[in-house]
Design an enzyme around this catalytic site. Sequence first.
Site, PDB file in Angstrom:
ATOM      1  N   CYS A  85       0.845  -1.194   0.000  1.00  0.00           N
ATOM      2  CA  CYS A  85       0.000   0.000   0.000  1.00  0.00           C
ATOM      3  C   CYS A  85       0.884   1.249   0.000  1.00  0.00           C
ATOM      4  CB  CYS A  85      -0.895   0.001   1.240  1.00  0.00           C
ATOM      5  SG  CYS A  85      -2.040   1.403   1.305  1.00  0.00           S
ATOM      6  N   HIS A 128      -2.221  -4.035   5.147  1.00  0.00           N
ATOM      7  CA  HIS A 128      -2.055  -3.644   6.554  1.00  0.00           C
ATOM      8  C   HIS A 128      -3.398  -3.367   7.202  1.00  0.00           C
ATOM      9  CE1 HIS A 128      -2.510   0.854   5.920  1.00  0.00           C
ATOM     10  NE2 HIS A 128      -2.365   0.433   4.681  1.00  0.00           N
ATOM     11  N   ARG A 159       3.043   4.695   6.174  1.00  0.00           N
ATOM     12  CA  ARG A 159       3.494   3.856   7.299  1.00  0.00           C
ATOM     13  C   ARG A 159       3.941   2.472   6.830  1.00  0.00           C
ATOM     14  NH1 ARG A 159      -2.139   4.489  10.306  1.00  0.00           N
ATOM     15  NH2 ARG A 159      -2.685   4.056   8.131  1.00  0.00           N
ATOM     16  N   CYS A 164      -6.096   0.288   7.201  1.00  0.00           N
ATOM     17  CA  CYS A 164      -5.842   0.791   5.845  1.00  0.00           C
ATOM     18  C   CYS A 164      -6.977   1.739   5.445  1.00  0.00           C
ATOM     19  CB  CYS A 164      -5.736  -0.375   4.857  1.00  0.00           C
ATOM     20  SG  CYS A 164      -5.411   0.172   3.155  1.00  0.00           S
ATOM     21  N   ASP A 222       0.462   3.808   1.585  1.00  0.00           N
ATOM     22  CA  ASP A 222       0.435   4.418   2.926  1.00  0.00           C
ATOM     23  C   ASP A 222       1.857   4.688   3.430  1.00  0.00           C
ATOM     24  OD1 ASP A 222       0.275   4.610   5.875  1.00  0.00           O
ATOM     25  OD2 ASP A 222      -1.810   4.039   5.593  1.00  0.00           O
TER      26      ASP A 222
HETATM   27 CO    CO Z   1      -3.391   1.195   3.116  1.00  0.00          CO
END
Ligand code: CO
Length: 207
Positions: free
Chosen positions: A43, A99, A47, A102, A45
Amino acid sequence: MPLEYQHLISNNKRWAALKKSAEPDYFKRLSLAQQPHFLYIGCSDSRMPLDTFTSTEPGELFVHRNIANQVSITDINFLSVLDYAVNVLKVKHIIVCGHYNCGGVAAAYKGQATGLVGNWISPIRDLAKENAKELDSIEDEHLRLNRLSELNVIRQVENLYKTHVVQRALQKCHSDFQIHAWVLDLATGHILELPLPEGLDHRNEKI
Ligand code: CO
């Protein structure tokens, strides 16, 4: 406090100096070639830098990331990455890593995303509908969304198996070629390995 832009540059100078002092030829070696054994599909993201969570170094993970770690078999960008990773770099493992928490999965489930993002994550909405019975049985919404994150990863692995590149790699008896479904629990920092559906788990089979 948010990181200032200039810190990126000063951090880089410090990091490069540290690397060089630990290994004088580090950057010379790094610049010559890459031989990653892993393709990480994750992803976007912020993180989710898997190299941090797995203590891997530059040169060890070949990476494709997008919102909610989709394996879209109409995405020429993704298909090019897959083709290059498997057929040129000859990676040994493909890791699809989603994750918990999300935002893409949550937005898809709640029907909150519109425009291009809404379009991109619409397969997750369909996936939630397909699995409504199981998801509806989970009372806690947080846990329900986490389960949908897991189902999303498994669906993306299924999509991977549909690609010509993976089919051919499996046929070529790459006995050490493996595909993995992971989900990262941001609340603990731990990676969870998800079991693959029957028929997809070729790890113990002789092909
Ligand atoms: Co995500």
